[in-house]
Design a protein around this motif. Structure first.
Motif, PDB file in Angstrom:
ATOM      1  N   GLU A 146       2.098  22.414   1.551  1.00 30.85           N
ATOM      2  CA  GLU A 146       1.038  21.571   2.100  1.00 30.85           C
ATOM      3  C   GLU A 146       1.635  20.374   2.816  1.00 30.85           C
ATOM      4  O   GLU A 146       0.977  19.738   3.639  1.00 30.85           O
ATOM      5  CB  GLU A 146       0.106  21.104   0.982  1.00 30.85           C
ATOM      6  CG  GLU A 146      -0.648  22.254   0.309  1.00 30.85           C
ATOM      7  CD  GLU A 146      -1.594  21.761  -0.769  1.00 30.85           C
ATOM      8  OE1 GLU A 146      -1.639  20.526  -0.991  1.00 30.85           O
ATOM      9  OE2 GLU A 146      -2.276  22.592  -1.388  1.00 30.85           O
ATOM     10  N   ASP A 147       2.892  20.075   2.511  1.00 25.02           N
ATOM     11  CA  ASP A 147       3.586  18.962   3.146  1.00 25.02           C
ATOM     12  C   ASP A 147       4.853  19.500   3.812  1.00 25.02           C
ATOM     13  O   ASP A 147       5.742  20.028   3.144  1.00 25.02           O
ATOM     14  CB  ASP A 147       3.950  17.901   2.111  1.00 25.02           C
ATOM     15  CG  ASP A 147       4.545  16.647   2.739  1.00 25.02           C
ATOM     16  OD1 ASP A 147       4.826  16.671   3.959  1.00 25.02           O
ATOM     17  OD2 ASP A 147       4.741  15.665   2.010  1.00 25.02           O
ATOM     18  N   ALA A 148       4.929  19.379   5.131  1.00 27.64           N
ATOM     19  CA  ALA A 148       6.061  19.913   5.882  1.00 27.64           C
ATOM     20  C   ALA A 148       7.377  19.262   5.476  1.00 27.64           C
ATOM     21  O   ALA A 148       8.453  19.817   5.748  1.00 27.64           O
ATOM     22  CB  ALA A 148       5.831  19.717   7.379  1.00 27.64           C
ATOM     23  N   GLU A 149       7.325  18.123   4.827  1.00 25.71           N
ATOM     24  CA  GLU A 149       8.536  17.404   4.427  1.00 25.71           C
ATOM     25  C   GLU A 149       9.409  18.258   3.494  1.00 25.71           C
ATOM     26  O   GLU A 149      10.628  18.053   3.407  1.00 25.71           O
ATOM     27  CB  GLU A 149       8.161  16.092   3.737  1.00 25.71           C
ATOM     28  CG  GLU A 149       9.341  15.186   3.396  1.00 25.71           C
ATOM     29  CD  GLU A 149      10.132  14.721   4.614  1.00 25.71           C
ATOM     30  OE1 GLU A 149      11.347  14.472   4.482  1.00 25.71           O
ATOM     31  OE2 GLU A 149       9.526  14.625   5.700  1.00 25.71           O
ATOM     32  N   VAL A 150       8.798  19.235   2.844  1.00 26.83           N
ATOM     33  CA  VAL A 150       9.543  20.146   1.968  1.00 26.83           C
ATOM     34  C   VAL A 150      10.635  20.866   2.761  1.00 26.83           C
ATOM     35  O   VAL A 150      11.696  21.211   2.223  1.00 26.83           O
ATOM     36  CB  VAL A 150       8.587  21.179   1.337  1.00 26.83           C
ATOM     37  CG1 VAL A 150       9.365  22.234   0.562  1.00 26.83           C
ATOM     38  CG2 VAL A 150       7.588  20.487   0.425  1.00 26.83           C
ATOM     39  N   LEU A 151      10.389  21.083   4.047  1.00 20.69           N
ATOM     40  CA  LEU A 151      11.335  21.803   4.900  1.00 20.69           C
ATOM     41  C   LEU A 151      12.423  20.899   5.473  1.00 20.69           C
ATOM     42  O   LEU A 151      13.392  21.392   6.057  1.00 20.69           O
ATOM     43  CB  LEU A 151      10.582  22.457   6.064  1.00 20.69           C
ATOM     44  CG  LEU A 151       9.434  23.401   5.712  1.00 20.69           C
ATOM     45  CD1 LEU A 151       8.653  23.757   6.968  1.00 20.69           C
ATOM     46  CD2 LEU A 151       9.956  24.642   5.026  1.00 20.69           C
ATOM     47  N   ASN A 152      12.258  19.599   5.320  1.00 23.36           N
ATOM     48  CA  ASN A 152      13.153  18.636   5.972  1.00 23.36           C
ATOM     49  C   ASN A 152      14.424  18.423   5.149  1.00 23.36           C
ATOM     50  O   ASN A 152      14.625  17.376   4.536  1.00 23.36           O
ATOM     51  CB  ASN A 152      12.415  17.308   6.181  1.00 23.36           C
ATOM     52  CG  ASN A 152      13.134  16.411   7.160  1.00 23.36           C
ATOM     53  OD1 ASN A 152      13.887  16.886   8.018  1.00 23.36           O
ATOM     54  ND2 ASN A 152      12.905  15.119   7.062  1.00 23.36           N
ATOM     55  N   SER A 153      15.285  19.436   5.181  1.00 25.88           N
ATOM     56  CA  SER A 153      16.526  19.394   4.408  1.00 25.88           C
ATOM     57  C   SER A 153      17.642  20.075   5.185  1.00 25.88           C
ATOM     58  O   SER A 153      17.403  21.065   5.882  1.00 25.88           O
ATOM     59  CB  SER A 153      16.328  20.112   3.063  1.00 25.88           C
ATOM     60  OG  SER A 153      17.571  20.393   2.450  1.00 25.88           O
TER      61      SER A 153
END
Length: 277
Positions: A146-153
């Motif tokens: 639900e939060d694209a920040e999960v992919l920001n790695s």
């Protein structure tokens, strides 16, 4: 015999728009009124439209090599309204706008999002369809985010079409992720299938369609778009009459219900899946 609704609507559009493209005339001051793109189209009796040919269900190439989809149908209706034949020129997505700038195609209709950056160099008319960014993956962790920040790695490998808004979206929203650029969607999907990328960032319908195309691959796509993407027709900004004609065409097509019928045909039915290679 009863005529199909789309046939009737296309005929109405052709009648309403016949003669609306003028290649010569004068303004109120007596100066010549030129329409270079429209003149080129009418003189050769052919409308050349650039498409990628691999963006179902907007545009896709079937097993017989014919480009089908919502955008080819829309382009065919435009050509009919102009009284010319339609020729679809397929090329990789990054090459479409350069081809338009060189005059190799008269317009581009290929899931092209209207953005301020593109609009500074190219005129856009529309939108004729509204989409959004989604995610295609084989990884359970990303399937319901639900939060694209999960992919920001840095450990996340994301594929995106080169020179697309998907590439820009990853670079802006997920700058820490490793971006893998693909020339076309076939290459991009292959990266996911082979496990060379964790997820593909692409337009919502493309992600959903890919899931259905490869049922044995356990692919997953988000059920809700991550962004808003207005899709329009790219055309030369030097031809104001052609831009005006396209504006009028889309207004009439929308008011007549033609755009809704096209969307219903290509997005609510899967008859075309059997036609793909």
């Amino acid at each position: 015999m009863r005529k199909p609704v789309l046939w009737v609507l296309t005929t109405v559009l052709a009648v309403c728009l016949a003669g609306c493209v003028h290649t010569s005339g004068t303004t109120s001051t007596g100066s010549p009124l030129a329409s270079p793109v429209a003149s080129r189209i009418l003189e050769r009796g052919e409308l050349n439209v650039g498409m990628a040919g691999d963006m179902p269900p907007l545009n896709m190439t079937n097993r017989n090599g014919k480009v089908i989809g919502m955008e080819p149908d829309l382009a065919k209706s435009m050509a009919s309204a102009m009284g010319v034949k339609l020729t679809i020129k397929t090329m990789n997505f990054p090459d479409l706008l350069p081809a338009l700038a060189k005059g190799e195609v008269d317009m581009v209709m290929s899931g092209m999002t209207i953005t301020p950056k593109r609009n500074l160099k190219t005129a856009f008319v529309g939108p004729y369809y509204e989409s959004g960014k989604s995610l295609l993956t084989k990884t359970d962790t990303f399937a319901d985010i639900e939060d694209a920040e999960v992919l920001n790695s840095p450990d996340t490998k994301l594929a995106a079409l080169e020179n697309s808004t998907s590439q820009e979206w990853v670079e802006k929203i997920l700058p820490k992720a490793k971006l893998i650029k693909a020339k076309n969607y076939e290459q991009a999907v292959d990266l996911i299938l082979k496990g060379q990328a964790d997820a593909l960032i692409a337009d919502f319908p493309i992600c959903l369609v890919t899931v259905f195309r490869y049922p044995e691959e356990n692919l997953m796509a988000l059920g809700t778009p991550l962004s808003y993407e207005p899709i329009g027709v790219a055309v030369s900004g030097s031809d104001h009459l052609m831009i005006n004609w396209l504006e009028n065409y889309l207004k009439i097509a929308k008011a007549a219900g033609y755009l809704d019928k096209l969307e219903e045909k290509w997005f609510q039915d899967d008859f075309w899946l059997d036609e793909l290679p």
